[in-house]
Scaffold this active site. Structure first.
Site, PDB file in Angstrom:
ATOM      1  N   ASN A 211      -9.520  -3.331  15.653  1.00  0.00           N
ATOM      2  CA  ASN A 211      -9.124  -1.626  16.365  1.00  0.00           C
ATOM      3  C   ASN A 211      -9.864  -0.510  15.572  1.00  0.00           C
ATOM      4  O   ASN A 211     -10.083  -0.460  14.729  1.00  0.00           O
ATOM      5  CB  ASN A 211      -7.161  -2.024  16.224  1.00  0.00           C
ATOM      6  CG  ASN A 211      -7.181  -1.571  14.784  1.00  0.00           C
ATOM      7  OD1 ASN A 211      -7.468  -0.737  14.215  1.00  0.00           O
ATOM      8  ND2 ASN A 211      -5.963  -2.653  14.483  1.00  0.00           N
ATOM      9  N   LYS A 290     -22.716 -18.433  16.930  1.00  0.00           N
ATOM     10  CA  LYS A 290     -22.875 -17.151  17.629  1.00  0.00           C
ATOM     11  C   LYS A 290     -22.196 -17.823  19.375  1.00  0.00           C
ATOM     12  O   LYS A 290     -23.008 -19.221  19.358  1.00  0.00           O
ATOM     13  CB  LYS A 290     -23.119 -16.710  17.886  1.00  0.00           C
ATOM     14  CG  LYS A 290     -23.502 -15.176  18.611  1.00  0.00           C
ATOM     15  CD  LYS A 290     -25.037 -14.115  18.808  1.00  0.00           C
ATOM     16  CE  LYS A 290     -24.991 -13.606  19.720  1.00  0.00           C
ATOM     17  NZ  LYS A 290     -26.528 -13.348  20.272  1.00  0.00           N
ATOM     18  N   PHE A 324       4.822   2.309   9.180  1.00  0.00           N
ATOM     19  CA  PHE A 324       3.733   3.378  10.335  1.00  0.00           C
ATOM     20  C   PHE A 324       3.899   2.394  11.914  1.00  0.00           C
ATOM     21  O   PHE A 324       4.772   1.149  12.328  1.00  0.00           O
ATOM     22  CB  PHE A 324       2.553   3.331  10.637  1.00  0.00           C
ATOM     23  CG  PHE A 324       2.366   4.586   9.632  1.00  0.00           C
ATOM     24  CD1 PHE A 324       2.780   3.889   8.234  1.00  0.00           C
ATOM     25  CD2 PHE A 324       1.643   5.396   9.899  1.00  0.00           C
ATOM     26  CE1 PHE A 324       2.007   5.516   7.428  1.00  0.00           C
ATOM     27  CE2 PHE A 324       1.815   6.837   8.874  1.00  0.00           C
ATOM     28  CZ  PHE A 324       1.408   6.272   7.871  1.00  0.00           C
ATOM     29  N   LYS A 342      12.678  -4.611  10.696  1.00  0.00           N
ATOM     30  CA  LYS A 342      11.548  -4.894   9.647  1.00  0.00           C
ATOM     31  C   LYS A 342      12.462  -4.392   8.556  1.00  0.00           C
ATOM     32  O   LYS A 342      11.548  -4.548   7.719  1.00  0.00           O
ATOM     33  CB  LYS A 342      10.286  -3.967   9.538  1.00  0.00           C
ATOM     34  CG  LYS A 342       9.187  -4.963  10.567  1.00  0.00           C
ATOM     35  CD  LYS A 342       7.803  -4.491  11.054  1.00  0.00           C
ATOM     36  CE  LYS A 342       7.027  -4.688  11.746  1.00  0.00           C
ATOM     37  NZ  LYS A 342       6.082  -4.870  12.631  1.00  0.00           N
TER      38      LYS A 342
HETATM   39  O1  PMT Z   1      -6.778   4.289  10.255  1.00  0.00           O
HETATM   40  P1  PMT Z   1      -6.656   6.176  11.331  1.00  0.00           P
HETATM   41  O2  PMT Z   1      -7.776   5.946  12.197  1.00  0.00           O
HETATM   42  O3  PMT Z   1      -6.467   7.197  10.565  1.00  0.00           O
HETATM   43  O4  PMT Z   1      -5.152   5.978  12.182  1.00  0.00           O
HETATM   44  C1  PMT Z   1      -4.274   5.528  11.615  1.00  0.00           C
HETATM   45  C2  PMT Z   1      -2.887   4.943  12.192  1.00  0.00           C
HETATM   46  C3  PMT Z   1      -3.361   5.389  13.894  1.00  0.00           C
HETATM   47  C4  PMT Z   1      -3.794   3.621  11.965  1.00  0.00           C
HETATM   48  C5  PMT Z   1      -1.575   5.358  11.345  1.00  0.00           C
HETATM   49  O5  PMT Z   1      -1.516   6.535  12.270  1.00  0.00           O
HETATM   50  C6  PMT Z   1      -0.516   3.894  12.007  1.00  0.00           C
HETATM   51  O6  PMT Z   1       0.549   4.068  12.546  1.00  0.00           O
HETATM   52  N1  PMT Z   1      -0.440   2.902  11.361  1.00  0.00           N
HETATM   53  C7  PMT Z   1       0.380   1.460  12.350  1.00  0.00           C
HETATM   54  C8  PMT Z   1      -0.829   1.105  13.322  1.00  0.00           C
HETATM   55  C9  PMT Z   1       0.435  -0.575  13.937  1.00  0.00           C
HETATM   56  O7  PMT Z   1      -0.414  -1.052  13.403  1.00  0.00           O
HETATM   57  O8  PMT Z   1       1.357  -0.030  14.274  1.00  0.00           O
HETATM   58  P2  PMT Z   1       2.281  -1.321  14.720  1.00  0.00           P
HETATM   59  O9  PMT Z   1       3.257  -0.542  14.960  1.00  0.00           O
HETATM   60  O10 PMT Z   1       1.795  -2.398  15.497  1.00  0.00           O
HETATM   61  O11 PMT Z   1       2.843  -1.814  13.258  1.00  0.00           O
HETATM   62  C10 PMT Z   1       3.972  -1.428  12.968  1.00  0.00           C
HETATM   63  C11 PMT Z   1       4.141  -1.521  11.288  1.00  0.00           C
HETATM   64  O12 PMT Z   1       3.670  -2.933  11.022  1.00  0.00           O
HETATM   65  C12 PMT Z   1       2.273  -1.153  10.907  1.00  0.00           C
HETATM   66  O13 PMT Z   1       3.367  -0.575  10.072  1.00  0.00           O
HETATM   67  C13 PMT Z   1       1.665  -2.134  10.141  1.00  0.00           C
HETATM   68  O14 PMT Z   1       1.551  -2.316   9.367  1.00  0.00           O
HETATM   69  C14 PMT Z   1       2.724  -3.608  10.626  1.00  0.00           C
HETATM   70  N2  PMT Z   1       2.456  -5.213  10.530  1.00  0.00           N
HETATM   71  C15 PMT Z   1       1.874  -5.790  12.106  1.00  0.00           C
HETATM   72  C16 PMT Z   1       1.090  -6.139  12.396  1.00  0.00           C
HETATM   73  C17 PMT Z   1       1.515  -7.088  11.375  1.00  0.00           C
HETATM   74  N3  PMT Z   1       1.416  -8.479  11.553  1.00  0.00           N
HETATM   75  N4  PMT Z   1       1.602  -7.591  10.959  1.00  0.00           N
HETATM   76  C18 PMT Z   1       2.433  -5.709   9.820  1.00  0.00           C
HETATM   77  O15 PMT Z   1       2.793  -5.579   8.668  1.00  0.00           O
END
Ligand code: PMT
Length: 401
Positions: A211, A290, A324, A342
């Protein structure tokens, strides 16, 4: 907490070293942060860069003699010392370091320095052998004991042809140390674990699912926590931005690697902030070579990655846990669900559909969602400002309760 230098007066001392040209850029960066900057130069510094450049960029007269007369201050070395919120000397030669350590006042800058009571940030820069000279090191030790904040020179190829420590750090790094020195240490000793950036899930050696996360948001949080006295470990996916200073960086590629790095460090952390954009799925198989072009359609089978944050929530004891939520719709509903599922103390929601928010931007517009069901929508802000505000709220709403 205020994060820039608005309303601050900084006196920039420039002494006669080849790196004096870098202080022009430093002056520009200090002004960009909102500081009112006054420049004091030694006579030798004027041989390297003309005072006019500093005068134009600071919009103030430059002081380079004890006897220069200005309308702005009748006794400049005393008046400027009284006004200064901080003094930065960059580059600082062996000569000024020796004079300051010995209390010698024989020109404008050294005389002014005896009258200064505000924090001093000193950036030594000289030939490696001069820097390593016992007298210079002793003088630096003396200044450190007087409370001067010394920014260590970098090692590298120097203008004089030698290689080793002595090079003036780049202006953004000096600015970062100025901000560090002037930021109150209200998180002193707290151990932070911050994640940032994307993950890459390879299906052959040269292709992957990922991403557009740039790491900017997570790096801003790591930097803010370090500026406030925290010990910070940053687990970072692949990004191209420079790491924050004085932060321990663990580089990972995939979600599985990130999971291992985070779980290994969770016990030693007081606060865990998961900003990384972790891929929820990874290819079921990874080809050794590949994959060649073949049939018209190809299906990629995916399997679920570990949900790192959910597992942290399950294992957490005393740690503060902040997640986040990156959403394209129904921010409140989706963020609230993640907060509860969570077991988080707080979740920071951002809408990826807004132009000034989310991936890659220098700004973000977030809403903070708290465990008690309350929420706090914030304006569009620089990511550095979002980071500081997030830390403010962690202190006020979680630690102090
Ligand atoms: O890096 P930048 O370009 O500055 O952009 C910032 C950002 C948009 C990446 C940041 O502000 C942000 O929103 N980060 C979280 C992105 C995300 O993966 O969100 P989510 O809603 O999919 O996940 C929720 C939370 O679970 C997040 O804290 C994530 O780190 C965590 N997660 C998700 C999936 C996974 N398998 N394991 C996790 O720990």
């Amino acid at each position: 907490m205020k994060t820039d230098l608005t309303d601050k007066t900084i006196v920039l001392g420039v002494t006669g070293g080849i790196a004096a040209y870098k202080s022009v850029e430093l002056l520009r960066l200090l002004r960009k942060q909102g500081a009112n900057v006054r420049v004091m130069m030694t006579r030798n510094a004027c041989e390297f860069v003309g005072p006019l450049t500093f005068e134009a960029l600071s919009e103030h007269p430059v002081s380079n003699s004890l006897f220069d007369k200005g309308d702005d201050a009748p006794i400049r070395h005393i008046d400027w010392a009284r006004e200064a919120d901080a003094v930065v000397i960059a580059p600082a030669t062996a000569n000024i370091i020796g004079k300051l350590a010995g209390g010698i006042a024989d020109d404008a800058l050294s005389t002014f320095m005896l009258a200064v009571t505000s924090p001093v940030i000193l950036c030594p820069s000289m030939n490696t052998h001069m820097y390593q000279n016992r007298a210079v090191q002793k003088n630096l030790g003396t200044l450190k004991s007087y409370g001067y904040f010394i920014v260590k020179p970098e090692a590298g190829d120097l203008a004089c042809g030698t290689t080793g420590p002595g090079r003036l750090p780049d202006p953004p790094d000096i600015l970062d140390r100025v901000l560090y020195r002037l930021t109150p240490s209200d998180l002193k000793g707290k151990r932070f674990l911050v994640t940032a950036g994307p993950t890459r899930e390879h299906f052959d050696p040269v292709r992957f699912i990922s991403n557009p996360s740039s790491g900017k948001m997570g790096y801003a949080i790591a930097r803010a926590a370090e500026h406030r006295g925290g010990h910070v470990t940053l687990v970072s996916g692949p990004v191209t931005i420079p790491p924050p200073l004085n932060v321990s960086v663990v580089r990972v590629l995939s979600a599985q690697e990130m999971a291992r790095a985070v779980f290994d460090r969770m016990e030693q952390s007081d606060m865990i902030i998961k900003t990384a954009a972790v891929s929820d799925y990874r290819p079921k198989e990874q080809a050794t070579h590949k994959i060649k072009k073949g049939e018209k359609e190809k299906t990629l089978a995916l399997q679920k990655n570990p949900d790192i944050l959910k597992e942290l929530g399950r294992r957490k004891r005393k740690q503060v846990l902040v997640g986040f939520a990156a959403e394209t719709q129904e921010l409140e509903k989706n963020a609230g669900k993640k907060l509860a599922e969570k077991n988080l103390d707080m979740i920071v929601g951002n809408l990826l559909t807004q132009p000034e928010s989310g991936f890659g931007t220098d700004t973000n517009q977030v809403t903070l969602f708290y465990r008690d069901g309350s929420k706090e929508p914030l304006d569009v802000m620089e990511k550095d400002a979002v980071a500081h505000l997030l830390l403010d709220r962690i202190i006020e709403r979680i630690i102090r309760r």
